[in-house]
Design a protein around this motif. Structure first.
Motif, PDB file in Angstrom:
ATOM      1  N   GLY A  66     -58.883  -4.503   4.322  1.00 26.87           N
ATOM      2  CA  GLY A  66     -59.235  -3.856   3.056  1.00 26.87           C
ATOM      3  C   GLY A  66     -59.256  -2.381   3.263  1.00 26.87           C
ATOM      4  O   GLY A  66     -59.738  -1.486   2.155  1.00 26.87           O
ATOM      5  N   LEU A  67     -58.664  -1.616   4.382  1.00 31.00           N
ATOM      6  CA  LEU A  67     -58.752  -0.405   4.410  1.00 31.00           C
ATOM      7  C   LEU A  67     -57.722   0.283   3.213  1.00 31.00           C
ATOM      8  O   LEU A  67     -56.682  -0.262   3.004  1.00 31.00           O
ATOM      9  CB  LEU A  67     -58.433   0.284   5.810  1.00 31.00           C
ATOM     10  CG  LEU A  67     -59.827   0.449   6.737  1.00 31.00           C
ATOM     11  CD1 LEU A  67     -60.361  -0.934   6.997  1.00 31.00           C
ATOM     12  CD2 LEU A  67     -59.239   1.236   8.010  1.00 31.00           C
ATOM     13  N   GLN A  68     -58.225   1.441   3.067  1.00 36.55           N
ATOM     14  CA  GLN A  68     -57.598   2.398   2.052  1.00 36.55           C
ATOM     15  C   GLN A  68     -56.194   2.964   2.896  1.00 36.55           C
ATOM     16  O   GLN A  68     -56.274   3.382   3.891  1.00 36.55           O
ATOM     17  CB  GLN A  68     -58.018   3.303   1.134  1.00 36.55           C
ATOM     18  CG  GLN A  68     -59.175   2.638   0.151  1.00 36.55           C
ATOM     19  CD  GLN A  68     -58.612   1.864  -0.788  1.00 36.55           C
ATOM     20  OE1 GLN A  68     -57.693   2.039  -1.340  1.00 36.55           O
ATOM     21  NE2 GLN A  68     -59.023   0.645  -1.047  1.00 36.55           N
ATOM     22  N   PRO A  69     -55.036   3.344   2.033  1.00 35.15           N
ATOM     23  CA  PRO A  69     -54.039   4.069   2.855  1.00 35.15           C
ATOM     24  C   PRO A  69     -54.522   5.360   3.321  1.00 35.15           C
ATOM     25  O   PRO A  69     -53.933   5.636   4.492  1.00 35.15           O
ATOM     26  CB  PRO A  69     -53.084   4.217   1.556  1.00 35.15           C
ATOM     27  CG  PRO A  69     -53.358   3.338   0.498  1.00 35.15           C
ATOM     28  CD  PRO A  69     -54.998   2.866   0.670  1.00 35.15           C
ATOM     29  N   GLN A  70     -55.407   6.118   2.827  1.00 35.30           N
ATOM     30  CA  GLN A  70     -55.752   7.423   3.417  1.00 35.30           C
ATOM     31  C   GLN A  70     -56.404   7.092   4.822  1.00 35.30           C
ATOM     32  O   GLN A  70     -56.254   7.904   5.750  1.00 35.30           O
ATOM     33  CB  GLN A  70     -56.681   8.380   2.385  1.00 35.30           C
ATOM     34  CG  GLN A  70     -57.238   9.562   3.089  1.00 35.30           C
ATOM     35  CD  GLN A  70     -55.935  10.396   3.416  1.00 35.30           C
ATOM     36  OE1 GLN A  70     -55.532  10.843   2.418  1.00 35.30           O
ATOM     37  NE2 GLN A  70     -55.949  10.891   4.454  1.00 35.30           N
ATOM     38  N   SER A  71     -57.310   6.055   4.755  1.00 31.64           N
ATOM     39  CA  SER A  71     -58.129   5.590   5.944  1.00 31.64           C
ATOM     40  C   SER A  71     -57.112   5.325   7.048  1.00 31.64           C
ATOM     41  O   SER A  71     -57.424   5.577   8.311  1.00 31.64           O
ATOM     42  CB  SER A  71     -59.239   4.617   5.735  1.00 31.64           C
ATOM     43  OG  SER A  71     -60.054   5.062   4.823  1.00 31.64           O
ATOM     44  N   ILE A  72     -56.219   4.315   6.610  1.00 31.10           N
ATOM     45  CA  ILE A  72     -55.110   3.984   7.851  1.00 31.10           C
ATOM     46  C   ILE A  72     -54.476   5.314   8.402  1.00 31.10           C
ATOM     47  O   ILE A  72     -54.110   5.357   9.449  1.00 31.10           O
ATOM     48  CB  ILE A  72     -54.394   2.802   7.138  1.00 31.10           C
ATOM     49  CG1 ILE A  72     -55.010   1.500   6.880  1.00 31.10           C
ATOM     50  CG2 ILE A  72     -53.327   2.787   8.105  1.00 31.10           C
ATOM     51  CD1 ILE A  72     -54.224   0.649   6.149  1.00 31.10           C
ATOM     52  N   VAL A  73     -53.904   5.939   7.489  1.00 33.80           N
ATOM     53  CA  VAL A  73     -53.237   7.515   7.781  1.00 33.80           C
ATOM     54  C   VAL A  73     -54.151   8.186   8.821  1.00 33.80           C
ATOM     55  O   VAL A  73     -53.767   8.702   9.790  1.00 33.80           O
ATOM     56  CB  VAL A  73     -52.843   8.262   6.734  1.00 33.80           C
ATOM     57  CG1 VAL A  73     -52.434   9.490   7.107  1.00 33.80           C
ATOM     58  CG2 VAL A  73     -51.776   7.604   5.801  1.00 33.80           C
ATOM     59  N   THR A  74     -55.490   8.353   8.717  1.00 35.62           N
ATOM     60  CA  THR A  74     -56.462   9.177   9.579  1.00 35.62           C
ATOM     61  C   THR A  74     -56.288   8.485  10.676  1.00 35.62           C
ATOM     62  O   THR A  74     -56.315   8.972  11.917  1.00 35.62           O
ATOM     63  CB  THR A  74     -57.511   9.363   8.733  1.00 35.62           C
ATOM     64  OG1 THR A  74     -57.850   9.859   7.414  1.00 35.62           O
ATOM     65  CG2 THR A  74     -58.527   9.797   9.612  1.00 35.62           C
ATOM     66  N   ILE A  75     -56.844   7.231  10.803  1.00 33.44           N
ATOM     67  CA  ILE A  75     -56.603   6.282  11.883  1.00 33.44           C
ATOM     68  C   ILE A  75     -55.377   6.343  12.856  1.00 33.44           C
ATOM     69  O   ILE A  75     -55.600   6.545  14.253  1.00 33.44           O
ATOM     70  CB  ILE A  75     -56.950   4.704  11.799  1.00 33.44           C
ATOM     71  CG1 ILE A  75     -58.502   4.568  11.209  1.00 33.44           C
ATOM     72  CG2 ILE A  75     -56.666   3.854  12.797  1.00 33.44           C
ATOM     73  CD1 ILE A  75     -58.812   3.283  10.756  1.00 33.44           C
TER      74      ILE A  75
END
Length: 302
Positions: A66-75
């Motif tokens: 359920g992570l948002q795209p922005q969070s995945i990009v940051t990770i």
């Protein structure tokens, strides 16, 4: 090589590079989660066994969580940095993270503050006591200097000069921002009230302090901004320190500052970051800015 050993060495490398405690905390957390996934879900304990397919699976795992795209990009930026380091150190032949596609982040145009709204939020506080004066000075400085939240909270009294501020920015990079006469007037009153409030009391060296004299916390600063928004009935806009930084950038552009100078004032290492602030300019603002720079309009003046 065991993942544990390589990750541990990489984290010490980052510490030696001078990354901030907050950045180190994020790196430790995200790389620990990656290692846990590789060991528990993929049965991988050695660096050489990790493949591009494993990293793609990790991205899908995060999406399903359920992570948002922005969070995945940051990770994934942190993961890519780790594997890039592994390549430079000769532990891997290539950066396997390069071939992993990450989700595209939807572009959201930030609806910024108007001049009237910012003036109202500054006027929402008085000089009747230390907290009121401090809050007024905080709002004014955010709007007039474009500081990041962490820069404002970490600001030291010793770095406050007569007409400028030495700011310790992201990645421990220092830069100078200037104090306008309008801001200086507010700061002089704040400093006088602050001196009286903390007379004979022990405080930290920070310029903005909590009521008891300690460093202003992240939540504390956020509450100041939210209170200003509530008092002025700001609706339909993100009420946060970052929105003031955005306001500063837009006003600079509208007042004729070029994007390269603005990038330095904001402390951006990449001009593309600065360019994102332009996306929120309203059509009428773009028109007003475009007319003076029209090639044909300039030709007719000759």
């Amino acid at each position: 090589m065991f993942l544990d050993d390589v990750l541990n060495e990489y984290l010490y490398h980052c510490m030696a590079k001078g990354f901030t405690p907050k950045t180190m905390k994020n790196k430790r957390q995200e790389l620990k989660q990656l290692k846990g996934y590789l060991v528990d879900k993929r049965g991988i304990t050695e660096l050489e066994s990790v493949t591009t397919y494993d990293l793609k699976a990790y991205v899908r795992f995060k999406q399903q969580a359920g992570l948002q795209p922005q969070s995945i990009v940051t990770i994934f930026k942190m993961i890519k940095a780790f594997f890039s380091w592994c390549e430079k150190e000769g532990y891997l032949k290539e950066n396997i993270a390069k071939k992993v596609e990450i989700p595209k982040v939807p572009k959201k145009v930030l609806k910024g503050y108007t001049l009237t709204e910012v003036q109202s939020m500054i006027n929402a506080f008085t000089y009747k006591n230390y907290i009121e004066a401090r809050n007024k000075a905080i709002i004014a400085m955010l709007a007039d200097c474009g500081l990041r939240a962490m820069e404002l909270r970490g600001l030291l009294t010793v770095n406050m000069k007569e007409t400028s501020i030495l700011v310790n920015g992201k990645g421990n990079k220092e830069r100078i921002v200037f104090i306008s006469p309008a801001l200086k007037r507010i700061l002089i009153k704040y400093e006088r009230i602050k001196k009286q409030h903390f007379k004979d009391k022990v405080t930290t060296e920070h310029y903005f302090l909590s009521y008891k004299g300690s460093e202003l916390s992240h939540v504390g600063l956020d509450n100041v901004i939210k209170l200003a928004g509530q008092r002025c009935c700001i609706d339909g806009k993100r009420v946060s320190p970052h929105t003031f930084r955005h306001f500063f950038a837009v006003q600079c552009i509208l007042n004729g500052i070029d994007i390269f100078t603005l990038s330095k004032l904001l402390g951006h290492s990449d001009i593309s970051t600065t360019q994102r602030y332009l996306q929120s300019l309203e059509d009428f603002e773009l028109i007003n800015k475009a007319i003076p720079s029209s090639p044909l309009m300039n030709l007719t003046r000759r």
